[in-house]
Design an enzyme around this catalytic site. Structure first.
Site, PDB file in Angstrom:
ATOM      1  N   ARG A 134       0.813  -1.186  -0.049  1.00 28.29           N
ATOM      2  CA  ARG A 134       0.080   0.053   0.152  1.00 28.29           C
ATOM      3  C   ARG A 134       0.681   1.291   0.000  1.00 28.29           C
ATOM      4  O   ARG A 134       1.108   1.919  -0.836  1.00 28.29           O
ATOM      5  CB  ARG A 134      -1.098  -0.108   1.121  1.00 28.29           C
ATOM      6  N   ASP A 135       1.184   1.698   1.057  1.00 28.26           N
ATOM      7  CA  ASP A 135       2.041   2.869   1.028  1.00 28.26           C
ATOM      8  C   ASP A 135       3.495   2.740   0.423  1.00 28.26           C
ATOM      9  O   ASP A 135       4.063   3.812  -0.167  1.00 28.26           O
ATOM     10  CB  ASP A 135       2.633   3.172   2.532  1.00 28.26           C
TER      11      ASP A 135
ATOM     12  N   HIS B 165       3.571   4.703  12.604  1.00 32.18           N
ATOM     13  CA  HIS B 165       3.781   4.497  11.182  1.00 32.18           C
ATOM     14  C   HIS B 165       4.751   5.524  10.855  1.00 32.18           C
ATOM     15  O   HIS B 165       4.479   6.733  10.765  1.00 32.18           O
ATOM     16  CB  HIS B 165       2.372   4.569  10.266  1.00 32.18           C
TER      17      HIS B 165
ATOM     18  N   CYS C  24       3.543   9.556   0.544  1.00 31.97           N
ATOM     19  CA  CYS C  24       2.109   9.822   0.462  1.00 31.97           C
ATOM     20  C   CYS C  24       2.240  10.726  -0.928  1.00 31.97           C
ATOM     21  O   CYS C  24       2.945  11.844  -0.902  1.00 31.97           O
ATOM     22  CB  CYS C  24       1.518  10.854   1.437  1.00 31.97           C
TER      23      CYS C  24
ATOM     24  N   HIS D 213       8.139   7.342   8.728  1.00 30.02           N
ATOM     25  CA  HIS D 213       8.738   7.310   7.481  1.00 30.02           C
ATOM     26  C   HIS D 213      10.563   7.550   7.977  1.00 30.02           C
ATOM     27  O   HIS D 213      10.722   8.424   9.022  1.00 30.02           O
ATOM     28  CB  HIS D 213       8.346   8.589   6.731  1.00 30.02           C
TER      29      HIS D 213
ATOM     30  N   ASN E 177       8.870   5.002   3.521  1.00 34.67           N
ATOM     31  CA  ASN E 177       8.929   4.266   4.875  1.00 34.67           C
ATOM     32  C   ASN E 177       9.995   4.232   5.502  1.00 34.67           C
ATOM     33  O   ASN E 177      11.324   3.691   4.764  1.00 34.67           O
ATOM     34  CB  ASN E 177       7.891   3.151   4.648  1.00 34.67           C
TER      35      ASN E 177
END
Length: 313
Positions: free
Chosen positions: A14-15, A206, A239, A208, A248
């Site tokens: 996903r990310d 979460h 994002c 980065h 990430n």
């Protein structure tokens, strides 16, 4: 000294894929999911219901969900932003939903197309649908530390969302350092406060690695009470609606730092090789320091991979 414990959730699919602009075929995504499950990674984020015209790499998320078994889906999460997203993902078979909104209105408008309040107003419906299908739902708060448009986000703004009655029923709270600008002291404080205010939920961090604080912030979050931490293979991700966001924190780096029970040199080799093959497929550069270390010449260290890299497709 034993590293603090928290479960890793790998968010590569996903990310991790959002900024690549490249679609991975469904069978390739399934291969990665099943490899990670086989290695022992406890939780995986497998896709998003974001509009495929805006985030093309997510276009086959429903197909991926439909190909997984109910047992596999118990370990998988899907990003959603509306009750309709929950309906569609649940119809395909998903049972774990990450309901995302931003602490800052400016980013929520850019990312989801509405105010933070509008997203909160809709959350009880998303929670009710989740309960109807016997699933789990997370309150995911993007820009929990800084916003690309408004700058620093006051902690009370985040904590007000965490304790908002419209979020009652969420199983977890996900605190996102969307831009990777937080430092360990900030992460420690916010994670600890959120965990104290909502002991009925797991706290997820979460992070980065934009400013090189990814692993340090992850370890700070674990020590402050985070039960789950996110990472992506090779440090992929970011994002598309947050200028300045980058990859990430690398799954390889988090695993090497925390050494969960399922990780030994053999399993770590499989993680590194899976990451290398994916990065080659995508034409992306590796960002994981642990993966680079694993390919060093320090062969007396058991975590170094002695075989040549196999990145064939």
């Amino acid at each position: 000294m034993t590293a603090p414990h928290a479960a890793l959730r790998d968010v590569t699919l996903r990310d991790g894929l959002q900024l690549t602009g490249k679609m991975l075929p469904t069978d390739r995504k399934l291969e990665i999911i099943r490899t990670l499950i086989d290695i022992g990674v406890p939780e995986i984020e497998i896709g998003s219901l974001a509009r495929p015209d805006l985030v093309p790499p997510m276009a086959n998320t429903l197909e991926v969900i439909g190909e997984l078994t109910p047992e596999e889906l118990q370990r998988c999460w899907v990003w959603v932003a509306t009750p309709r997203h929950v309906d569609k993902a649940a119809a395909a078979g998903a049972r774990n939903f990450q309901y995302c909104l931003s602490a800052s209105d400016a980013h929520n408008r850019a990312n989801i197309g509405r105010t933070t309040t509008a997203s909160l107003d809709a959350m009880p419906t998303a929670i009710a649908t989740t309960r109807d299908v016997g699933g789990r739902i997370q309150l995911c708060i993007a820009t929990a530390f800084t916003c690309p448009f408004d700058g620093p986000v006051p902690p009370h703004r985040v904590l007000d969302i965490v304790t908002d009655p419209r979020t009652d029923g969420a199983d977890d709270t996900v605190l996102c350092d969307t831009l990777g600008q937080a430092i360990p002291a900030q992460v420690t404080s916010l994670v600890r406060k959120a965990t104290t205010l909502t002991p009925q939920r797991r706290t997820v961090f979460h992070g980065h690695d934009t400013w090189g604080m990814g692993v340090a912030n992850t370890l700070a979050a674990i020590r402050a009470g985070a039960a789950v931490v996110d990472g992506a293979l090779g440090g992929l991700g970011g994002c598309p609606f947050a200028p300045g966001a980058s990859g990430n924190t690398a799954t390889e780096d988090i695993l090497f730092a925390t050494r969960p029970f399922y990780l030994d040199p053999e399993a770590f080799t499989r993680i590194v090789e899976t990451s290398e093959k994916l990065l080659t497929d995508l034409g992306e550069q590796p960002r994981s320091k642990a993966a680079q270390g694993a390919r060093s010449n320090a062969h007396a260290f058991e975590w170094v991979i002695n075989e040549p890299a196999d990145v064939s497709v």
